[in-house]
Design a protein around this motif. Structure first.
Motif, PDB file in Angstrom:
ATOM      1  N   ILE A  51       0.836  -1.205   0.000  1.00  0.00           N
ATOM      2  CA  ILE A  51       0.000   0.000   0.000  1.00  0.00           C
ATOM      3  C   ILE A  51       0.870   1.254   0.000  1.00  0.00           C
ATOM      4  CG2 ILE A  51      -1.644   1.346   1.369  1.00  0.00           C
ATOM      5  CD1 ILE A  51      -2.857  -1.308   2.300  1.00  0.00           C
ATOM      6  N   THR A  52       1.926   1.247   0.819  1.00  0.00           N
ATOM      7  CA  THR A  52       2.813   2.409   0.901  1.00  0.00           C
ATOM      8  C   THR A  52       3.454   2.709  -0.445  1.00  0.00           C
ATOM      9  OG1 THR A  52       3.285   1.926   3.230  1.00  0.00           O
ATOM     10  CG2 THR A  52       4.801   3.402   2.084  1.00  0.00           C
ATOM     11  N   ALA A  57       3.994   8.433  -4.681  1.00  0.00           N
ATOM     12  CA  ALA A  57       4.607   8.584  -6.003  1.00  0.00           C
ATOM     13  C   ALA A  57       6.128   8.594  -5.933  1.00  0.00           C
ATOM     14  CB  ALA A  57       4.102   9.874  -6.662  1.00  0.00           C
ATOM     15  N   SER A  58       6.682   9.045  -4.800  1.00  0.00           N
ATOM     16  CA  SER A  58       8.144   9.103  -4.668  1.00  0.00           C
ATOM     17  C   SER A  58       8.778   7.718  -4.638  1.00  0.00           C
ATOM     18  CB  SER A  58       8.521   9.874  -3.404  1.00  0.00           C
ATOM     19  OG  SER A  58       8.042   9.206  -2.240  1.00  0.00           O
ATOM     20  N   LEU A  59       7.969   6.691  -4.400  1.00  0.00           N
ATOM     21  CA  LEU A  59       8.481   5.324  -4.340  1.00  0.00           C
ATOM     22  C   LEU A  59       8.252   4.559  -5.644  1.00  0.00           C
ATOM     23  CD1 LEU A  59       7.326   4.298  -0.735  1.00  0.00           C
ATOM     24  CD2 LEU A  59       9.539   5.224  -1.452  1.00  0.00           C
ATOM     25  N   HIS A  60       7.799   5.245  -6.679  1.00  0.00           N
ATOM     26  CA  HIS A  60       7.561   4.586  -7.960  1.00  0.00           C
ATOM     27  C   HIS A  60       8.862   4.531  -8.751  1.00  0.00           C
ATOM     28  CE1 HIS A  60       2.965   5.603  -7.785  1.00  0.00           C
ATOM     29  NE2 HIS A  60       3.380   4.800  -6.815  1.00  0.00           N
ATOM     30  N   GLU A  61       9.773   3.722  -8.241  1.00  0.00           N
ATOM     31  CA  GLU A  61      11.080   3.530  -8.830  1.00  0.00           C
ATOM     32  C   GLU A  61      11.381   2.033  -8.933  1.00  0.00           C
ATOM     33  OE1 GLU A  61      13.951   5.640  -6.560  1.00  0.00           O
ATOM     34  OE2 GLU A  61      13.020   7.602  -6.871  1.00  0.00           O
ATOM     35  N   PRO A  62      12.325   1.639  -9.802  1.00  0.00           N
ATOM     36  CA  PRO A  62      12.599   0.209 -10.026  1.00  0.00           C
ATOM     37  C   PRO A  62      12.846  -0.599  -8.757  1.00  0.00           C
ATOM     38  CG  PRO A  62      13.710   1.503 -11.691  1.00  0.00           C
ATOM     39  CD  PRO A  62      13.094   2.482 -10.733  1.00  0.00           C
ATOM     40  N   GLU A 302      13.575   5.600   3.123  1.00  0.00           N
ATOM     41  CA  GLU A 302      12.518   6.214   2.325  1.00  0.00           C
ATOM     42  C   GLU A 302      11.159   5.580   2.617  1.00  0.00           C
ATOM     43  OE1 GLU A 302      16.416   6.802   0.399  1.00  0.00           O
ATOM     44  OE2 GLU A 302      15.332   5.074   1.202  1.00  0.00           O
ATOM     45  N   ILE A 303      11.133   4.246   2.723  1.00  0.00           N
ATOM     46  CA  ILE A 303       9.874   3.560   2.991  1.00  0.00           C
ATOM     47  C   ILE A 303       9.413   3.837   4.416  1.00  0.00           C
ATOM     48  CG2 ILE A 303       8.830   1.276   3.289  1.00  0.00           C
ATOM     49  CD1 ILE A 303      10.355   0.322   0.913  1.00  0.00           C
ATOM     50  N   LYS A 304      10.331   3.820   5.354  1.00  0.00           N
ATOM     51  CA  LYS A 304       9.980   4.114   6.745  1.00  0.00           C
ATOM     52  C   LYS A 304       9.354   5.511   6.856  1.00  0.00           C
ATOM     53  CE  LYS A 304      13.034   2.935   9.759  1.00  0.00           C
ATOM     54  NZ  LYS A 304      14.253   2.932  10.606  1.00  0.00           N
ATOM     55  N   ARG A 305       9.946   6.490   6.155  1.00  0.00           N
ATOM     56  CA  ARG A 305       9.427   7.855   6.194  1.00  0.00           C
ATOM     57  C   ARG A 305       8.017   7.935   5.604  1.00  0.00           C
ATOM     58  NH1 ARG A 305      13.322  10.035   3.685  1.00  0.00           N
ATOM     59  NH2 ARG A 305      12.379  10.053   1.607  1.00  0.00           N
ATOM     60  N   GLU A 306       7.778   7.235   4.497  1.00  0.00           N
ATOM     61  CA  GLU A 306       6.473   7.278   3.863  1.00  0.00           C
ATOM     62  C   GLU A 306       5.428   6.541   4.690  1.00  0.00           C
ATOM     63  OE1 GLU A 306       5.969   9.254   1.596  1.00  0.00           O
ATOM     64  OE2 GLU A 306       8.030   9.683   1.012  1.00  0.00           O
ATOM     65  N   ILE A 307       5.804   5.479   5.380  1.00  0.00           N
ATOM     66  CA  ILE A 307       4.866   4.786   6.270  1.00  0.00           C
ATOM     67  C   ILE A 307       4.419   5.714   7.382  1.00  0.00           C
ATOM     68  CG2 ILE A 307       4.619   2.934   7.962  1.00  0.00           C
ATOM     69  CD1 ILE A 307       6.329   1.175   6.172  1.00  0.00           C
ATOM     70  N   TYR A 308       5.374   6.411   7.990  1.00  0.00           N
ATOM     71  CA  TYR A 308       5.040   7.384   9.034  1.00  0.00           C
ATOM     72  C   TYR A 308       4.107   8.453   8.491  1.00  0.00           C
ATOM     73  CZ  TYR A 308       8.662   5.447  12.098  1.00  0.00           C
ATOM     74  OH  TYR A 308       9.399   4.620  12.888  1.00  0.00           O
ATOM     75  N   ARG A 309       4.365   8.912   7.279  1.00  0.00           N
ATOM     76  CA  ARG A 309       3.543   9.963   6.679  1.00  0.00           C
ATOM     77  C   ARG A 309       2.114   9.469   6.446  1.00  0.00           C
ATOM     78  NH1 ARG A 309       5.923  12.615   1.384  1.00  0.00           N
ATOM     79  NH2 ARG A 309       7.561  13.106   2.916  1.00  0.00           N
ATOM     80  N   LEU A 310       1.973   8.217   5.955  1.00  0.00           N
ATOM     81  CA  LEU A 310       0.638   7.646   5.748  1.00  0.00           C
ATOM     82  C   LEU A 310      -0.113   7.458   7.062  1.00  0.00           C
ATOM     83  CD1 LEU A 310       1.261   4.970   2.954  1.00  0.00           C
ATOM     84  CD2 LEU A 310       0.032   7.120   2.742  1.00  0.00           C
ATOM     85  N   LEU A 311       0.616   7.031   8.101  1.00  0.00           N
ATOM     86  CA  LEU A 311      -0.014   6.871   9.416  1.00  0.00           C
ATOM     87  C   LEU A 311      -0.521   8.205   9.946  1.00  0.00           C
ATOM     88  CD1 LEU A 311       2.413   4.300  11.109  1.00  0.00           C
ATOM     89  CD2 LEU A 311       0.095   3.884  10.258  1.00  0.00           C
ATOM     90  N   LYS A 312       0.255   9.274   9.733  1.00  0.00           N
ATOM     91  CA  LYS A 312      -0.180  10.588  10.185  1.00  0.00           C
ATOM     92  C   LYS A 312      -1.414  11.052   9.418  1.00  0.00           C
ATOM     93  CE  LYS A 312       4.336  12.250  11.772  1.00  0.00           C
ATOM     94  NZ  LYS A 312       5.453  13.229  11.562  1.00  0.00           N
TER      95      LYS A 312
END
Length: 314
Positions: A51-52, A57-62, A302-312
């Motif tokens: 889901i993250t 969009a910042s994680l849409h990389e290879p 990067e993933i850890k940061r985005e997970i925190y952002r989604l939780l917020k």
């Protein structure tokens, strides 16, 4: 023998029974709770990772596409194996149809080969990122991921497909109780009334060719990474690279070790408890699936940061 064991159709066996640790009922009770917890952890962690990566969009990389593929494979492997085992432990639902048995055999063999090759591609990704950082964007791009995915699907669907076909073509005319928790090729084919030499040879040659070749290339990639990071002069760069790649390699080695111990105990089964290889086979399907999203995903900043952002946001 039970009534189930004597129930065969005019063409032979119409269904199988999984004799999953029934000779060790205390193992069933001891294993069911941690197994269910690890299963839900694996499902939850991999779902959160998917889901993250999908929403950010910042994680849409290879590299993150490869992580998504790995999480998807882990989910499919767990779903194809663990719910049935828990149903046996809790509700004594041991029977399964002839068709579903060989379908699960195909799924397990295909997805485990897919996971092995995905590990290899991810190791190559880390090798390029660390050893050739300036060339990384031109080498690891969307086209690379598409080509790797096509090769992964082609190789790891075509090679494992003969395994269930070879087992299904055998004639099962007597016992239908599988002494395992999983519909493994060798556990099923040895119940047949026919010679299963071809099955055993193909399983050994095909399985070890795929897994061994992947493991050798993974080891080679991390060896080159280790050599490269030891030459780095930047402060903290070596520790960071070793921390990331070291955890990846240890996880792959852990998964391979479980598989190797399972094979060895299966070969010397007269000297060990029959429950040991069965238990190892179960753990090999769930523990790596629970650890993969933590080691490959959550430990990535990067993933850890985005997970925190989604939780917020939630």
């Amino acid at each position: 023998m039970t009534a189930y064991q004597n129930d065969t159709s005019s063409d032979g066996v119409s269904y199988f029974l999984l004799n999953c640790l029934v000779r060790s009922p205390h193992w069933q009770l001891w294993l069911s709770l941690p197994l269910s917890l690890i299963f839900f952890l694996a499902m939850g962690a991999n779902t959160i990772l998917l889901i993250t990566i999908r929403m950010e969009a910042s994680l849409h990389e290879p590299m993150y596409y490869l992580l998504s593929l790995l999480s998807l494979l882990d989910i499919m492997l767990c779903v194809s194996v663990i719910p049935k085992i828990l149903a046996i432990f809790w509700f004594d639902r041991k029977s399964i149809s002839f068709f579903v048995c060989f379908l699960q055999m195909f799924i397990r063999n295909s997805f485990q080969a897919l996971e092995s090759y995905t590990f290899m591609v991810m190791a190559y990704d880390r090798y390029v990122a660390i050893c050739h950082p300036l060339q990384y964007p031109s080498i690891i791009n969307d086209q690379f991921v598409i080509k790797a995915a096509i090769f992964i699907l082609t190789r790891n669907i075509l090679l494992p497909t003969p395994i269930p076909i070879l087992s299904a073509r055998l004639h099962y005319c007597g016992e239908n109780v599988i002494e395992n928790c999983i519909y493994a090729n060798m556990s099923v084919s040895r119940l047949s009334c026919d010679d299963d030499t071809v099955n055993r040879l193909y399983q050994f040659a095909g399985g070890w060719t795929v897994l061994d070749s992947d493991l050798i290339l993974i080891f080679l990639s991390y060896s080159l990474i280790l050599r490269a990071v030891l030459r780095l002069k930047a402060e903290g760069a070596v520790a960071k690279a070793l921390s990331t790649c070291g955890s990846h390699f240890i996880l792959i080695l852990f998964s391979s070790t479980i598989l190797l111990v399972f094979v060895l105990t299966h070969m010397v089964k007269k000297e060990v408890s029959p429950a040991v290889p069965v238990l190892l086979n179960v753990l090999h399907n769930v523990i790596p699936a629970a650890l993969n999203p933590i080691v490959y995903g959550v430990r990535t900043q990067e993933i850890k940061r985005e997970i925190y952002r989604l939780l917020k946001k939630g």
